[in-house]
Enzyme design. Structure first.
Site, PDB file in Angstrom:
ATOM      1  N   SER A  27       0.795  -1.370   0.014  1.00 38.18           N
ATOM      2  CA  SER A  27       0.144  -0.054  -0.196  1.00 38.18           C
ATOM      3  C   SER A  27       0.936   1.287   0.012  1.00 38.18           C
ATOM      4  CB  SER A  27      -0.944   0.140   1.193  1.00 38.18           C
ATOM      5  OG  SER A  27      -0.095  -0.073   2.362  1.00 38.18           O
ATOM      6  N   ASN A 114      -1.466  -2.030  14.056  1.00 31.78           N
ATOM      7  CA  ASN A 114      -2.489  -1.913  14.318  1.00 31.78           C
ATOM      8  C   ASN A 114      -3.034  -0.461  14.930  1.00 31.78           C
ATOM      9  OD1 ASN A 114      -2.772  -4.536  13.419  1.00 31.78           O
ATOM     10  ND2 ASN A 114      -3.561  -5.369  15.192  1.00 31.78           N
ATOM     11  N   THR A 159     -40.836  25.106  -7.978  1.00 30.60           N
ATOM     12  CA  THR A 159     -41.020  23.941  -7.542  1.00 30.60           C
ATOM     13  C   THR A 159     -41.371  22.902  -8.776  1.00 30.60           C
ATOM     14  OG1 THR A 159     -43.522  24.170  -7.023  1.00 30.60           O
ATOM     15  CG2 THR A 159     -41.609  24.588  -5.289  1.00 30.60           C
ATOM     16  N   HIS A 160     -41.019  21.801  -8.873  1.00 32.08           N
ATOM     17  CA  HIS A 160     -41.174  20.986  -9.874  1.00 32.08           C
ATOM     18  C   HIS A 160     -40.610  21.508 -10.966  1.00 32.08           C
ATOM     19  CE1 HIS A 160     -43.778  18.269  -7.249  1.00 32.08           C
ATOM     20  NE2 HIS A 160     -44.362  19.475  -6.847  1.00 32.08           N
ATOM     21  N   SER A 281     -16.989  23.896 -27.129  1.00 36.06           N
ATOM     22  CA  SER A 281     -17.475  22.619 -27.592  1.00 36.06           C
ATOM     23  C   SER A 281     -16.378  22.099 -28.685  1.00 36.06           C
ATOM     24  CB  SER A 281     -18.954  22.654 -28.169  1.00 36.06           C
ATOM     25  OG  SER A 281     -19.195  21.700 -28.983  1.00 36.06           O
ATOM     26  N   ASN A 289     -19.772  25.577 -22.114  1.00 36.12           N
ATOM     27  CA  ASN A 289     -20.247  24.364 -21.355  1.00 36.12           C
ATOM     28  C   ASN A 289     -19.898  24.613 -19.688  1.00 36.12           C
ATOM     29  OD1 ASN A 289     -21.118  23.027 -23.547  1.00 36.12           O
ATOM     30  ND2 ASN A 289     -19.107  22.094 -23.989  1.00 36.12           N
ATOM     31  N   GLN A 326      -7.154  -2.208   5.121  1.00 39.35           N
ATOM     32  CA  GLN A 326      -6.493  -1.208   4.532  1.00 39.35           C
ATOM     33  C   GLN A 326      -7.027  -0.303   3.432  1.00 39.35           C
ATOM     34  OE1 GLN A 326      -2.530  -3.118   2.977  1.00 39.35           O
ATOM     35  NE2 GLN A 326      -3.249  -2.836   0.903  1.00 39.35           N
ATOM     36  N   LYS A 329      -7.875   3.863   3.933  1.00 38.58           N
ATOM     37  CA  LYS A 329      -7.017   5.036   3.388  1.00 38.58           C
ATOM     38  C   LYS A 329      -7.151   5.480   2.219  1.00 38.58           C
ATOM     39  CE  LYS A 329      -3.670   2.522   5.225  1.00 38.58           C
ATOM     40  NZ  LYS A 329      -4.576   1.547   5.909  1.00 38.58           N
TER      41      LYS A 329
END
Length: 466
Positions: A27, A114, A159-160, A281, A289, A326, A329
């Protein structure tokens, strides 16, 4: 491939480790980010070993000097990782032995990887939470101060995704700021639980050397000491809590990003994003964009995935440490990096966007004042449910005539209810509309101003606690 003699923990093993197994187990490419906190933990533990009589003063001095040298190598980017370095702990210990000899072998006396690794991770998270909190508070401040400057701007609320009632632009900004303050509070709350020292818990049974854990706590600046050694080495509650808070924070940021994306479209045209946070684009030159906001929105899914993964890792583990842990992390590192980047970009977007007041005003069609028409009748004595029906009939009548609600004649309105009078014309004014909502939390100017002041005070408190 490490031979039997190269293995730091290879005393009871015969033969070499399968190289694929070594690759799976290693690791160091991930946890080397813990290099500095690992050294801090080792320095504190060396001092505790000297107090316990395991290290002499001379040995302590050599150990601390060696660790300082290793820290310097990491900071300068010259530390050399070798093929036998399984993780950051073995890498630092191997280098310490190269620098000071066999004395380095005493450093791990009574200590297990540990309790070492969970201490390192907690130190890293403490530091990271402070940075994340700073970025989050800056974003909230940017929203609040922008709301203060543009308090007189009015646009439709939705709303909606349908127009509902007029609101102040500041009310919209503050709605996101308030949600983010809860995330700030949650970050502070989990920091309290992270701030508990696990070092000195050993592999699971505790430390057999009468190590002064209060000394360790003080040296590493933890608020308190873990109560139970088995729980201390296995618990990853703090990781789950952090990822959970991060997920909720990303929900709020994603929601804000989505709102701003919609408002920035040519169909709405309420705001223009800075070129700094947009791209073009590859085919259509007219496009701009909103990549920054789209990435914020997508990163939410990334954080959710990290949370789901660690929950699945933890759900079936037996007590104390297992190698499965492990995985914690990488999840923490990734989410820390994601939050820091997203919060800074979000702050940049908010501070640089330009609002288009004319388009906001054009979108304030009379129909969004239909609830105000109902309130007009309520003030005339009609029960709200009846007033709601009457207002709906007025909307329908205007639609059937092909005119806007405010162009209905007084006779038209009186045909719906005799309570309508000539003063009904005052209803069709968006400033009058928003100024009705003076109750705490509403969109009236007085209420919005009060929200701004409360948030400023809240920011001061959170900044002191960050």
């Amino acid at each position: 491939m490490a031979s039997e003699g190269d293995k730091m923990l290879g005393g009871r093993f015969v033969g070499s480790t399968d190289p694929v197994m070594e690759m799976l187990s290693a690791s160091i490419t991930i946890d080397q980010r813990l290099a500095e906190v690992d050294i801090q933990g080792s320095m504190a533990y060396a001092k505790a070993l000297e107090k316990a009589g395991i290290l002499s003063k001379s040995e302590l001095e050599k150990t601390l000097s060696g660790l300082e040298k290793i820290s310097e190598e990491w900071s300068k980017g010259v530390f050399v990782v070798t093929p036998t370095d399984e993780d950051i702990h073995t890498a630092n210990e191997r280098r310490l032995k190269e620098l000071i000899g066999d004395i380095a072998g005493k450093l791990h006396t009574g200590r297990s990887r540990n309790d070492q690794v969970v201490t390192d991770l907690k130190l890293f998270m403490k530091n990271s939470l402070s940075v994340i909190s700073t970025h989050l508070l800056q974003l909230i401040k940017t929203l609040v101060e922008r709301a203060a400057i543009e308090v007189d701007v009015i646009l439709p609320g939705y709303t909606h995704l349908q127009k509902t009632q007029p609101i102040r632009w500041s009310q919209f900004l503050l709605s996101h700021a308030v949600a983010l303050t809860r995330d700030s509070e949650r970050l502070g709350e989990i920091k309290k639980r992270i701030n508990i020292l696990p070092l000195g818990s050993g592999a699971l049974a505790g430390n057999p050397l009468e190590i002064d854990r209060e000394l360790l706590r003080s040296e590493l600046d933890f608020a308190s000491i873990s109560l139970n050694s088995m729980d201390a080495v296995r618990q990853r509650d703090s990781v789950v809590e952090f990822l959970s808070v991060a997920a909720l924070l990303m929900i709020h940021l994603s929601k804000m990003a989505e709102d701003l994306i919609i408002y920035s479209t040519s169909e709405f045209g309420f705001l223009t994003l800075s070129d700094t946070y947009c791209t073009g684009s590859s085919v259509m030159p007219q496009k701009k964009n909103p990549d920054s906001l789209e990435l914020i929105r997508s990163k939410a899914g990334r954080v959710f995935g990290r949370l789901a993964a660690i929950l699945m890792v933890l759900k079936g583990l037996p007590s104390t440490y297992n190698k499965d842990l492990q995985e914690d992390k990488e999840a923490v590192f990734d989410v820390v990096d994601t939050l820091n980047a997203v919060l800074q970009v979000a702050t940049g977007v908010i501070s640089t966007l330009q609002i288009n007041k004319e388009n906001m005003e054009k979108a304030l069609s009379p129909e969004i004042l239909s609830s105000d028409l109902a309130l007009y009748l309520v003030h005339k004595g009609m029960p709200f449910r009846q007033a709601h029906v009457a207002s709906g009939k007025a909307v329908h009548l205007a639609e059937s005539k092909g005119i806007t609600l405010n162009n209905l004649s007084l006779d038209d309105l009186k045909s719906i209810s005799p309570l309508f009078g000539s003063d009904v014309s005052q209803v069709f004014n968006v400033v009058n509309s928003v100024e009705q909502y003076t109750a705490l939390g509403g969109t009236a100017k007085s209420s919005v101003t009060a929200q701004i002041e409360q948030l400023r005070e809240l920011l001061k408190r959170h900044k002191e606690q960050a």
